[in-house]
Design an enzyme around this catalytic site. Structure first.
Site, PDB file in Angstrom:
ATOM      1  N   CYS A   2       0.871  -1.160   0.000  1.00 19.31           N
ATOM      2  CA  CYS A   2       0.000   0.000   0.000  1.00 19.31           C
ATOM      3  C   CYS A   2       0.913   1.217   0.000  1.00 19.31           C
ATOM      4  CB  CYS A   2      -0.833   0.014   1.261  1.00 19.31           C
ATOM      5  SG  CYS A   2      -1.749  -1.514   1.517  1.00 19.31           S
ATOM      6  N   ARG A  27       1.403   1.635  -6.033  1.00 12.47           N
ATOM      7  CA  ARG A  27       1.562   0.630  -4.973  1.00 12.47           C
ATOM      8  C   ARG A  27       0.250  -0.078  -4.641  1.00 12.47           C
ATOM      9  NH1 ARG A  27       6.468   2.038  -2.148  1.00 12.47           N
ATOM     10  NH2 ARG A  27       5.889   0.609  -0.500  1.00 12.47           N
ATOM     11  N   TRP A  74      -3.804  -1.895  -1.320  1.00  9.75           N
ATOM     12  CA  TRP A  74      -3.845  -3.107  -2.125  1.00  9.75           C
ATOM     13  C   TRP A  74      -4.183  -4.193  -1.117  1.00  9.75           C
ATOM     14  CZ3 TRP A  74      -1.165  -7.806  -2.214  1.00  9.75           C
ATOM     15  CH2 TRP A  74      -1.345  -8.570  -3.373  1.00  9.75           C
ATOM     16  N   ASN A  98       1.149  -0.115   5.854  1.00  9.55           N
ATOM     17  CA  ASN A  98       1.562  -0.893   4.692  1.00  9.55           C
ATOM     18  C   ASN A  98       2.229  -2.153   5.225  1.00  9.55           C
ATOM     19  OD1 ASN A  98       2.620  -1.813   2.261  1.00  9.55           O
ATOM     20  ND2 ASN A  98       4.410  -0.477   2.390  1.00  9.55           N
ATOM     21  N   GLY A  99       1.893  -3.314   4.643  1.00  6.86           N
ATOM     22  CA  GLY A  99       2.521  -4.546   5.108  1.00  6.86           C
ATOM     23  C   GLY A  99       1.510  -5.452   5.792  1.00  6.86           C
ATOM     24  N   GLU A 478       7.346 -14.277 -20.630  1.00  7.96           N
ATOM     25  CA  GLU A 478       7.044 -12.855 -20.449  1.00  7.96           C
ATOM     26  C   GLU A 478       5.821 -12.459 -21.298  1.00  7.96           C
ATOM     27  OE1 GLU A 478       7.685 -10.670 -18.440  1.00  7.96           O
ATOM     28  OE2 GLU A 478       7.301  -8.759 -19.410  1.00  7.96           O
ATOM     29  N   LYS A 482       2.436 -10.893 -19.730  1.00 11.70           N
ATOM     30  CA  LYS A 482       1.872  -9.600 -20.152  1.00 11.70           C
ATOM     31  C   LYS A 482       0.406  -9.763 -20.537  1.00 11.70           C
ATOM     32  CE  LYS A 482       4.075  -7.244 -18.911  1.00 11.70           C
ATOM     33  NZ  LYS A 482       5.407  -7.361 -18.359  1.00 11.70           N
ATOM     34  N   GLU A 485      -1.742 -10.315 -17.363  1.00  9.07           N
ATOM     35  CA  GLU A 485      -1.860  -9.105 -16.556  1.00  9.07           C
ATOM     36  C   GLU A 485      -2.828  -8.109 -17.166  1.00  9.07           C
ATOM     37  OE1 GLU A 485       2.438  -7.887 -16.445  1.00  9.07           O
ATOM     38  OE2 GLU A 485       1.868  -7.372 -14.398  1.00  9.07           O
ATOM     39  N   HIS A 501       5.159 -33.284 -23.227  1.00  9.59           N
ATOM     40  CA  HIS A 501       5.163 -33.893 -21.890  1.00  9.59           C
ATOM     41  C   HIS A 501       3.929 -33.507 -21.077  1.00  9.59           C
ATOM     42  CE1 HIS A 501       9.109 -35.441 -22.683  1.00  9.59           C
ATOM     43  NE2 HIS A 501       9.505 -34.222 -23.059  1.00  9.59           N
ATOM     44  N   LYS A 600       2.023  -1.737  -8.851  1.00 11.18           N
ATOM     45  CA  LYS A 600       3.325  -1.588  -9.504  1.00 11.18           C
ATOM     46  C   LYS A 600       4.465  -2.096  -8.632  1.00 11.18           C
ATOM     47  CE  LYS A 600       5.983  -0.121 -12.813  1.00 11.18           C
ATOM     48  NZ  LYS A 600       6.030  -1.069 -13.946  1.00 11.18           N
TER      49      LYS A 600
HETATM   50  O1  M6R Z   1       9.749  -3.829  -9.234  1.00 12.39           O
HETATM   51  P1  M6R Z   1      10.139  -5.231  -9.579  1.00 12.39           P
HETATM   52  O2  M6R Z   1      10.832  -5.331 -10.884  1.00 12.39           O
HETATM   53  O3  M6R Z   1      10.899  -5.920  -8.480  1.00 12.39           O
HETATM   54  O4  M6R Z   1       8.764  -6.006  -9.716  1.00 12.39           O
HETATM   55  C1  M6R Z   1       8.733  -7.385  -9.903  1.00 12.39           C
HETATM   56  C2  M6R Z   1       7.367  -7.833 -10.366  1.00 12.39           C
HETATM   57  O5  M6R Z   1       6.416  -7.543  -9.395  1.00 12.39           O
HETATM   58  C3  M6R Z   1       6.968  -7.159 -11.673  1.00 12.39           C
HETATM   59  O6  M6R Z   1       7.897  -7.381 -12.677  1.00 12.39           O
HETATM   60  C4  M6R Z   1       5.588  -7.661 -12.131  1.00 12.39           C
HETATM   61  O7  M6R Z   1       5.666  -9.002 -12.516  1.00 12.39           O
HETATM   62  C5  M6R Z   1       5.088  -6.763 -13.257  1.00 12.39           C
HETATM   63  N1  M6R Z   1       3.732  -6.379 -13.000  1.00 12.39           N
HETATM   64  C6  M6R Z   1       5.159  -7.398 -14.577  1.00 12.39           C
HETATM   65  O8  M6R Z   1       4.607  -6.636 -15.586  1.00 12.39           O
END
Ligand code: M6R
Length: 605
Positions: A2, A27, A74, A98-99, A478, A482, A485, A501, A600
């Site tokens: 957060c 965040r 979050w 936060n946490g 990747e 993407k 997400e 497999h 993020k």
């Molecule tokens: O800030 P970071 O690169 O450590 O973040 C790692 C992941 O949380 C981040 O790459 C996440 O997978 C992204 N949303 C991917 O698009």
């Protein structure tokens, strides 16, 4: 994870709290809230959803007060709704957090036995009630210390007190927290980025630290309540961070500026005159490096996986990759000649930061590859290699991934050269090719129109598969990440050779299968795996740098990226996949910059 903000000033603070919360939305963006102190009352306003909603509430009913705290959430404990949004206030205390408080259930039971009532499902409310209870016999600072002793977990908090109208207290255990300084105004923030629009003077709390802010002064205490001094850091400029220009959203801007990202990054590391790489001060002499472990999460982990192929191709060093959340709990054998490389865009990812701490405790050498150079991971590592990508705002990482790959490639090349494991002419050739990369990226971005057509193939799809071999395998992972997400469509990334497999069972008539097949040593093998998919009715979307193979009646759609050094093709092949996820999400009307359920910067475990 957060975002926290706190402001103590000699003028009303709610507008600045809102603008800081907007910066902190990366965040978390499930819900938002703020509390100010005015006329000796805590005035709390909360909403579910974005900070924009909170702003509308404030517009209708402004919050006065020269002191206040704010939060973007979050959700971890309790669904994202108004009740669970922070701050969590009693009559006399208001808390943003936060946490995670790991023993919140236990504490809650104890408090309930004493007749205390909880309004929310959050773990945060136990902090509010514990401090409220302690304030009956203690001053605010002592009440906070007393409360902290009872809490287990990793967290950061900001606290406002009704009967102490000039102070905000902040405390850090595990989750980052920063303090900013200005004239007649001081700030508390989850990170320096939240405070950057108000000040460039920042101090960082260390684990266990507590701070008290008034408008004229900030005092810091360590976990033993001993007064301590903090270094003040001067921050660099934001360089037009929040401007998305003519682009529809930040993500498209970030995708389409990748040739500039690459250029800026390469400029920082490649010596133009000497055709050499400017990387010095290795924490371990390259010739003594026994093993390299690359660690990250999500997209950053995919850059580690890609780099593994480069280190193996260019050097004789043993290489291992690990996901930070796994690494941190493994029973590892640390070695002082191993180099541990942490990759993180934000530099604040809790799992990656914890994995780094474990390395530090074991006294081994660490390197971080980050975008945010003021971040916790950068500050805690022995050696920092920034990616120089500029702020990345879109939650789905694009240009940072590209930057991470470039720095990792450069590092592999430099280590190889320093260990005399690459011939000089090949080294120079690789550097030359690297310098051509920005132009090739620019050329690759022209595939957008074809990708738009390809994206339509996903609209009625139940799911999709992304296949690649060698260094195209992490790119397949990747690409799938993407798409998941951004468009919320199921997508699997797989090494093409693994299909038989098990995953082949998923292939049915019309399932989109993206085959990433540059003309490299795996090319023919990948084509064979593709045939296995075709035989079972999969709809092939083919991405290559080999024009000839595009013409194949079984390929529904083909895309070509430019040819460059084989080693660098994963970088170019990434771009159509970013664009694909982007366009599928656009067609599905998804929120591009803030996909559902994500944030993020993942600052919780
Ligand atoms: O800030 P970071 O690169 O450590 O973040 C790692 C992941 O949380 C981040 O790459 C996440 O997978 C992204 N949303 C991917 O698009």
């Amino acid at each position: 994870m957060c975002g926290i903000i706190g402001i103590v000033s000699n003028k009303p603070v709610s507008i600045n709290i809102i603008s800081s919360l907007k910066r902190l939305e990366y965040r978390g963006y499930d819900s938002a809230g703020l509390a100010t102190l005015s006329k000796n009352e805590i005035n709390e306003k909360k909403c579910s959803g974005r900070v924009e909603e909170l702003e509308k509430i404030l517009f209708k009913s402004p919050s006065d007060g020269n002191i206040g705290i704010g939060h973007v959430r979050w959700a971890t404990h309790g669904i994202p709704n108004v009740t669970n949004a922070h701050p969590h206030s009693s009559e006399i205390v208001s808390v943003v957090h936060n946490g995670i408080i790991e023993n919140s259930d236990e504490i809650k039971k104890d408090l309930e036995k004493k007749g205390k009532k909880f309004k929310s499902q959050t773990d945060t409310e136990v902090i509010t009630l514990l401090i409220t209870e302690a304030l009956a016999n203690h001053n605010p600072l002592d009440s906070v210390f007393k409360t902290l002793k009872k809490l287990k977990g990793s967290f950061a908090v900001g606290i406002l007190f009704k009967n102490h109208k000039d102070i905000i207290i902040g405390a850090r255990r595990g989750s980052p927290l920063a303090v900013g300084y200005s004239n007649k105004e001081n700030y508390l923030g989850s990170d320096s980025y939240a405070l950057k629009s108000m000040t460039n003077k920042i101090s960082y709390l260390d684990d266990g630290d507590v701070c008290i802010l008034t408008k004229d002064n900030v005092e810091f205490y360590d976990s033993n309540k001993k007064k301590i001094n903090k270094k003040v850091h001067l921050l660099s400029d934001d360089k037009g961070i929040s401007d998305k220009g003519d682009y529809k959203n930040f993500m498209s801007k970030e995708i389409f500026e990748q040739h500039v990202t690459a250029k800026n990054c390469i400029k920082e590391y490649v010596d133009n005159l000497k055709e050499d790489i400017n990387i010095f001060n290795f924490p371990i002499k390259p010739s003594n490096i026994n093993k390299i472990t690359l660690i990250g999460c999500g997209t950053a982990y995919h850059s580690c996986l890609t780099a593994k192929y480069w280190f193996e191709e260019l050097t004789k060093v043993d290489v291992e990759t690990d996901i930070a959340s796994e690494f941190r709990y493994r029973n590892l054998k640390f070695n002082e000649n191993n180099l541990y490389i942490f990759v993180s865009q934000s530099g604040e990812t809790a799992d990656t930061a914890a994995a780094l701490d474990i390395c530090k405790k074991n006294k081994v050498k660490t390197c971080s590859i980050v975008n945010v150079v003021e971040s916790t991971i950068a500050r805690n590592s022995d050696w920092v290699l920034p990616i120089h990508a500029g702020p990345e705002i879109g939650v789905a990482s694009t240009k940072a991934f590209l930057g991470q790959m470039i720095v990792l490639f450069i590092l592999a090349l430099k280590i190889s050269k320093s260990r005399s494991e690459i011939a000089n002419d090949l080294y120079i050739k690789k550097i030359k090719n690297l310098k051509d990369l920005p132009a090739k990226i620019k050329e690759t971005l022209k595939v957008e129109h074809n990708v738009q057509l390809m994206a339509k193939e996903f609209l009625n799809a139940k799911g999709s598969m992304f296949l690649g071999r060698g260094s195209s395998y992490p790119i397949a992972l990747e690409g799938a990440l993407k798409l998941k997400e951004l468009s919320y469509l199921h997508a699997e990334g797989y090494p093409a050779g693994e299909m038989k497999h098990g995953p082949l069972a998923l292939i049915e008539e019309g399932l989109p299968v993206i085959v990433i097949a540059p003309k490299d040593k795996y090319f023919e093998k990948t084509l064979s795996n593709m045939q296995e998919v075709i035989a079972r009715g999969g709809k092939i979307l083919f991405i290559t740098n080999n024009l000839k193979e595009l013409i194949n009646e079984n390929i529904r759609f083909g895309l070509r990226v430019p040819v460059l050094d084989d080693s660098l093709s994963p970088i170019l092949l990434t771009i159509p996949l970013q664009l694909l996820a982007y366009h599928v999400a656009l067609l599905k009307n998804c929120d591009i910059d803030k996909p559902r359920n994500l944030a993020k910067s993942v600052t919780v475990e």
